[in-house]
Design a protein around this motif. Sequence first.
Motif, PDB file in Angstrom:
ATOM      1  N   UNK A 257       0.830  -1.200   0.000  1.00 46.93           N
ATOM      2  CA  UNK A 257       0.000   0.000   0.000  1.00 46.93           C
ATOM      3  C   UNK A 257       0.867   1.254   0.000  1.00 46.93           C
ATOM      4  N   UNK A 258       1.979   1.219   0.744  1.00 46.29           N
ATOM      5  CA  UNK A 258       2.892   2.359   0.749  1.00 46.29           C
ATOM      6  C   UNK A 258       3.475   2.573  -0.642  1.00 46.29           C
ATOM      7  N   UNK A 259       3.840   1.451  -1.308  1.00 45.56           N
ATOM      8  CA  UNK A 259       4.397   1.562  -2.662  1.00 45.56           C
ATOM      9  C   UNK A 259       3.393   2.183  -3.622  1.00 45.56           C
ATOM     10  N   UNK A 260       2.134   1.752  -3.521  1.00 45.62           N
ATOM     11  CA  UNK A 260       1.114   2.321  -4.398  1.00 45.62           C
ATOM     12  C   UNK A 260       0.942   3.816  -4.119  1.00 45.62           C
ATOM     13  N   UNK A 261       0.996   4.193  -2.862  1.00 43.25           N
ATOM     14  CA  UNK A 261       0.822   5.596  -2.510  1.00 43.25           C
ATOM     15  C   UNK A 261       1.990   6.437  -3.048  1.00 43.25           C
ATOM     16  N   UNK A 262       3.210   5.907  -2.899  1.00 45.88           N
ATOM     17  CA  UNK A 262       4.386   6.645  -3.384  1.00 45.88           C
ATOM     18  C   UNK A 262       4.312   6.833  -4.897  1.00 45.88           C
ATOM     19  N   UNK A 263       3.920   5.775  -5.579  1.00 54.10           N
ATOM     20  CA  UNK A 263       3.820   5.886  -7.040  1.00 54.10           C
ATOM     21  C   UNK A 263       2.696   6.823  -7.469  1.00 54.10           C
ATOM     22  N   UNK A 264       1.745   7.013  -6.583  1.00 54.60           N
ATOM     23  CA  UNK A 264       0.628   7.891  -6.916  1.00 54.60           C
ATOM     24  C   UNK A 264       0.980   9.355  -6.703  1.00 54.60           C
ATOM     25  N   UNK A 265       1.662   9.667  -5.595  1.00 52.77           N
ATOM     26  CA  UNK A 265       1.854  11.079  -5.253  1.00 52.77           C
ATOM     27  C   UNK A 265       3.280  11.575  -5.495  1.00 52.77           C
ATOM     28  N   UNK A 266       4.235  10.660  -5.692  1.00 53.73           N
ATOM     29  CA  UNK A 266       5.630  11.113  -5.797  1.00 53.73           C
ATOM     30  C   UNK A 266       6.260  10.727  -7.129  1.00 53.73           C
ATOM     31  N   UNK A 267       6.449   9.442  -7.361  1.00 55.06           N
ATOM     32  CA  UNK A 267       7.173   8.978  -8.553  1.00 55.06           C
ATOM     33  C   UNK A 267       6.475   7.730  -9.083  1.00 55.06           C
ATOM     34  N   UNK A 268       5.910   7.833 -10.290  1.00 52.87           N
ATOM     35  CA  UNK A 268       5.177   6.700 -10.850  1.00 52.87           C
ATOM     36  C   UNK A 268       6.082   5.518 -11.142  1.00 52.87           C
ATOM     37  N   UNK A 269       7.400   5.767 -11.261  1.00 47.02           N
ATOM     38  CA  UNK A 269       8.345   4.692 -11.546  1.00 47.02           C
ATOM     39  C   UNK A 269       9.208   4.351 -10.337  1.00 47.02           C
ATOM     40  N   UNK A 270       8.724   4.652  -9.158  1.00 42.31           N
ATOM     41  CA  UNK A 270       9.504   4.375  -7.957  1.00 42.31           C
ATOM     42  C   UNK A 270       9.772   2.880  -7.828  1.00 42.31           C
ATOM     43  N   UNK A 271      10.999   2.551  -7.483  1.00 40.96           N
ATOM     44  CA  UNK A 271      11.390   1.152  -7.349  1.00 40.96           C
ATOM     45  C   UNK A 271      10.948   0.616  -5.981  1.00 40.96           C
ATOM     46  N   UNK A 272      10.527  -0.617  -5.983  1.00 36.24           N
ATOM     47  CA  UNK A 272      10.032  -1.230  -4.750  1.00 36.24           C
ATOM     48  C   UNK A 272      11.132  -1.296  -3.697  1.00 36.24           C
ATOM     49  N   UNK A 273      12.397  -1.578  -4.138  1.00 36.04           N
ATOM     50  CA  UNK A 273      13.493  -1.668  -3.179  1.00 36.04           C
ATOM     51  C   UNK A 273      13.723  -0.339  -2.471  1.00 36.04           C
ATOM     52  N   UNK A 274      13.639   0.772  -3.248  1.00 35.48           N
ATOM     53  CA  UNK A 274      13.862   2.089  -2.652  1.00 35.48           C
ATOM     54  C   UNK A 274      12.781   2.419  -1.632  1.00 35.48           C
ATOM     55  N   UNK A 275      11.545   2.110  -1.986  1.00 35.47           N
ATOM     56  CA  UNK A 275      10.448   2.401  -1.061  1.00 35.47           C
ATOM     57  C   UNK A 275      10.574   1.553   0.205  1.00 35.47           C
ATOM     58  N   UNK A 276      10.894   0.264   0.045  1.00 36.66           N
ATOM     59  CA  UNK A 276      11.031  -0.626   1.204  1.00 36.66           C
ATOM     60  C   UNK A 276      12.165  -0.182   2.111  1.00 36.66           C
ATOM     61  N   UNK A 277      13.289   0.228   1.518  1.00 36.36           N
ATOM     62  CA  UNK A 277      14.423   0.684   2.310  1.00 36.36           C
ATOM     63  C   UNK A 277      14.071   1.963   3.066  1.00 36.36           C
ATOM     64  N   UNK A 278      13.390   2.870   2.423  1.00 39.52           N
ATOM     65  CA  UNK A 278      12.977   4.119   3.093  1.00 39.52           C
ATOM     66  C   UNK A 278      11.977   3.832   4.206  1.00 39.52           C
ATOM     67  N   UNK A 279      11.077   2.879   3.964  1.00 39.18           N
ATOM     68  CA  UNK A 279      10.080   2.517   4.974  1.00 39.18           C
ATOM     69  C   UNK A 279      10.761   1.972   6.221  1.00 39.18           C
ATOM     70  N   UNK A 280      11.749   1.087   6.048  1.00 38.05           N
ATOM     71  CA  UNK A 280      12.468   0.529   7.204  1.00 38.05           C
ATOM     72  C   UNK A 280      13.212   1.625   7.957  1.00 38.05           C
ATOM     73  N   UNK A 281      13.840   2.537   7.220  1.00 37.65           N
ATOM     74  CA  UNK A 281      14.618   3.603   7.860  1.00 37.65           C
ATOM     75  C   UNK A 281      13.711   4.506   8.688  1.00 37.65           C
ATOM     76  N   UNK A 282      12.529   4.865   8.151  1.00 35.98           N
ATOM     77  CA  UNK A 282      11.631   5.746   8.910  1.00 35.98           C
ATOM     78  C   UNK A 282      11.025   5.044  10.110  1.00 35.98           C
ATOM     79  N   UNK A 283      10.798   3.754  10.007  1.00 33.70           N
ATOM     80  CA  UNK A 283      10.257   3.002  11.146  1.00 33.70           C
ATOM     81  C   UNK A 283      11.297   2.947  12.270  1.00 33.70           C
ATOM     82  N   UNK A 284      12.578   2.851  11.919  1.00 31.90           N
ATOM     83  CA  UNK A 284      13.605   2.781  12.949  1.00 31.90           C
ATOM     84  C   UNK A 284      13.764   4.126  13.647  1.00 31.90           C
TER      85      UNK A 284
END
Length: 286
Positions: A257-284
């Motif tokens: 769901x986060x990936x879909x949201x990022x591709x919707x409001x930020x970058x339509x070609x956002x890579x899943x690895x980049x989003x997952x890595x950013x998600x882990x960093x913000x959770x920490x």
Amino acid sequence: MKTRTVRRSQLVPHTIDGRTELVLDTYEVAVPVPPRDWDRTVLTTVTTAAALIGAACIVWSTASIGDLLTRVTVAPAAYAAAAVFDLVWLSCMALEWLARYDQARAALPRRAGYVALAIAMAAVGTHGWIADQAAIGIVGAAVSGLAKTMWTVVLRHHAKPLDPRTQQWVDKQRAEAGGRLAMVAVRRELTRAEALVEAERLAISGDSADAPEAPPETPEPEENAPEVEAEARPYGPMTITDAVRTALSTNITDPEAVLRYVRKVADANAKEESVTRTLRMLRKTS
């Protein structure tokens, strides 16, 4: 009137036992022979003679100038350089032939041919003078002059100058075709430049040109949706980090769901690895 016999064939019906088939029938017919075109015959003969004279001129000039140049260099190099003298003005004659319908374009190769001829004749005369055979040098130089004169007369006979209006029409057509031909190279250059710019952009942004596009999303039933995606902020474009942070602040925690949201409001070609890595960093850090 003279005639000649020509064999021709045609399909004719042929019946055997009541069955008819088309078969090939060959027959002879006498056709009139057109009168001989003596003008074309004479012109062809003269053109052939001019070609033979040009070949003989090359042989003579190459032998004479080559012998002159062997005084300062080895024979293979000397004779190779000697062949250049007559080949240059003969090449100019060939260019003049190609421009026989355009006197303006033929003027430059004609003048260049005369200059090259003068240099070749001077070289042959110099050889005779150095060998203490001035008369032979003059006669030898006249060989190139006669060959050039012969070719000039032949070209003038073949040339068909156009009237001013027709010449202007031809020039416009040639310019239009040349413009289209030039645009082929220009478009190729622009395409190459655009490709370099795109490659530079991808290298800087870290995105992959081969990244697959996001599959079209299938709207989920409202009762099955785990959460409602937040709307895009009304101000400016968002980065991937900002989009992930916004998703977390609106209780969107599922990675897909986060990936879909990022591709919707930020970058339509956002890579899943980049989003997952950013998600882990913000959770920490939260």
